[in-house]
Design a protein around this motif. Structure first.
Motif, PDB file in Angstrom:
ATOM      1  N   TRP A   1       0.740  -1.024   0.027  1.00  0.00           N
ATOM      2  CA  TRP A   1       0.101   0.000  -0.019  1.00  0.00           C
ATOM      3  C   TRP A   1       0.887   1.305  -0.064  1.00  0.00           C
ATOM      4  O   TRP A   1       1.785   1.272   0.815  1.00  0.00           O
ATOM      5  N   VAL A   2       0.555   2.271  -0.649  1.00  0.00           N
ATOM      6  CA  VAL A   2       1.216   3.384  -1.029  1.00  0.00           C
ATOM      7  C   VAL A   2       1.073   4.308   0.317  1.00  0.00           C
ATOM      8  O   VAL A   2       2.142   5.078   0.557  1.00  0.00           O
ATOM      9  N   LEU A   3       0.300   4.234   1.011  1.00  0.00           N
ATOM     10  CA  LEU A   3       0.142   5.160   2.030  1.00  0.00           C
ATOM     11  C   LEU A   3       0.988   5.212   3.036  1.00  0.00           C
ATOM     12  O   LEU A   3       1.656   6.064   3.643  1.00  0.00           O
ATOM     13  N   PRO A   4       1.389   3.965   3.645  1.00  0.00           N
ATOM     14  CA  PRO A   4       2.709   3.995   4.710  1.00  0.00           C
ATOM     15  C   PRO A   4       3.966   4.460   4.344  1.00  0.00           C
ATOM     16  O   PRO A   4       4.754   5.051   4.993  1.00  0.00           O
ATOM     17  N   ASP A   5       4.109   4.101   2.882  1.00  0.00           N
ATOM     18  CA  ASP A   5       5.280   4.758   2.230  1.00  0.00           C
ATOM     19  C   ASP A   5       5.311   6.159   2.148  1.00  0.00           C
ATOM     20  O   ASP A   5       6.410   7.041   2.198  1.00  0.00           O
ATOM     21  N   ALA A   6       4.132   6.848   1.986  1.00  0.00           N
ATOM     22  CA  ALA A   6       3.995   8.128   1.622  1.00  0.00           C
ATOM     23  C   ALA A   6       4.096   8.939   3.262  1.00  0.00           C
ATOM     24  O   ALA A   6       4.843   9.870   3.270  1.00  0.00           O
TER      25      ALA A   6
END
Length: 350
Positions: A150-155
């Motif tokens: 998922w992109v959110l934790p990386d963001a």
């Protein structure tokens, strides 16, 4: 004529006092423990960017740094003319529609620097990811079925690493503040929560924070249907409809990154803007983020507008503009938060 945003069958008082379910998902602690360990392997450094603007997606990028997964993150650093060492740095986080990077710095007169950040997948940080806002899933749902993709934790790591890079660039004694509205406000809360106890972030100013109270939001959708949902909320509901066999995992992942849960870790001075009605960021969910703050009562303050992501007329527009002015004052480290909040509270009483 556009319809007024829904009140979710709640009064303004019940909206502003809403408290989200604080129960941690089973994988909450294991996931964030792994995330913290991976983050610790990075040593981000701000580097001047002189490459092709097309690679970043925004010609306004002046600096880059390396973040989670060896992804290059772009930003625009603004330092007041003639200032050798700024009195502090404000990290400006963007909404779900990121405007082009520019030279707007409302803190220049106070001697503050500004870092206009673009998290991965938004114009300015396309280097390895490309434009994730054009993904068929939408940016928010990119990789949502699995926490590891998922992109959110990386963001969130992009924001945290921006703070770490700024501390390395300007010195650890330079105060760092976070500013954001809507999606950017949610990112500010998530990053401040992950940085709790490090002393890196000194204050946050957050308007209409997104990505909170997911259990309530999903229950509302189940009871009321998805009619009228927009933005991230609509993208999530559409994604769940396409992945009914993974609905439980998706709901758990959303809860693991719920801003109303991470807000409890935030104990620094905080200025919020909340709305009585909002469809884009459901108003009770934003209020839940504020109500969960771990910040002492005398160091947090909320300004209330009638409508969030909606043109509510001149009077409400002035309330939004007033909050913007307060945010500029609040994030200036020369001002004492407790004194500002006392003055604002006294002005409201009179």
């Amino acid at each position: 004529m556009l319809s007024e945003p829904t009140d979710f069958a709640m009064t303004p008082i019940s909206t502003l006092s809403y408290v989200a379910d604080p129960t941690l998902a089973r994988e909450f602690s294991p996931f964030w423990s792994r995330w913290d360990s991976l983050l610790a392997t990075h040593s981000p450094t701000l580097e001047t960017y002189e490459g092709d603007a097309g690679a970043s997606g925004d010609p306004g990028v002046t600096h880059t740094f390396n973040s989670m997964g060896d992804v290059t993150i772009g930003a625009r650093l603004l330092v007041p003319t003639g200032v050798l060492k700024p009195a502090g740095v404000v990290v400006m986080l963007h909404g779900y529609e990121a405007p082009p990077l520019n030279d707007d710095n409302p803190w220049a007169e106070a001697g503050l620097a500004v870092l206009q950040l673009r998290v991965r997948g938004f114009a300015g940080s396309w280097f390895e990811t490309g434009d994730l806002t054009k993904s068929e899933t939408g940016w928010f749902c990119h990789g949502l079925n699995d926490l590891e993709t998922w992109v959110l934790p990386d963001a969130v790591a992009d924001v945290v690493n921006a703070c770490r890079a700024l501390a390395e660039h300007f010195g650890s004694e330079t105060p760092i503040m976070l500013h954001g509205e809507s999606f950017g406000g949610g990112l500010a809360v998530l990053a401040a929560g992950r940085l709790a106890g490090t002393g890196l972030v000194h204050r946050i100013a957050v308007g209409l924070p997104s990505m909170g109270a997911w259990r309530w939001r999903l229950a509302q959708a189940e009871c009321r249907g998805a009619t009228g949902a927009v933005g991230i909320h609509a993208e999530v509901l559409d994604w769940i409809n396409l992945n009914r066999d993974r609905e439980a995992e998706i709901a758990q992942n959303l809860t693991i990154c719920d801003t109303a849960i991470h807000s409890r870790r935030v104990r620094i001075p905080a200025l919020f803007k909340l709305a009585e009605r909002d469809d884009v960021v459901p108003a009770p969910s934003a209020a839940a983020v504020y109500n969960a703050l771990g910040t002492d009562a005398g160091l947090k303050h909320r300004e209330v507008v009638r409508h969030g992501h909606f043109d509510g007329g001149i009077t409400d527009g002035r309330r939004h503009a007033h909050w913007n002015k307060l945010a500029v004052e609040f994030l200036d480290p020369a001002n004492v938060p407790a004194l500002l909040i006392h003055r604002w509270s006294s002005d409201r009483a009179h």
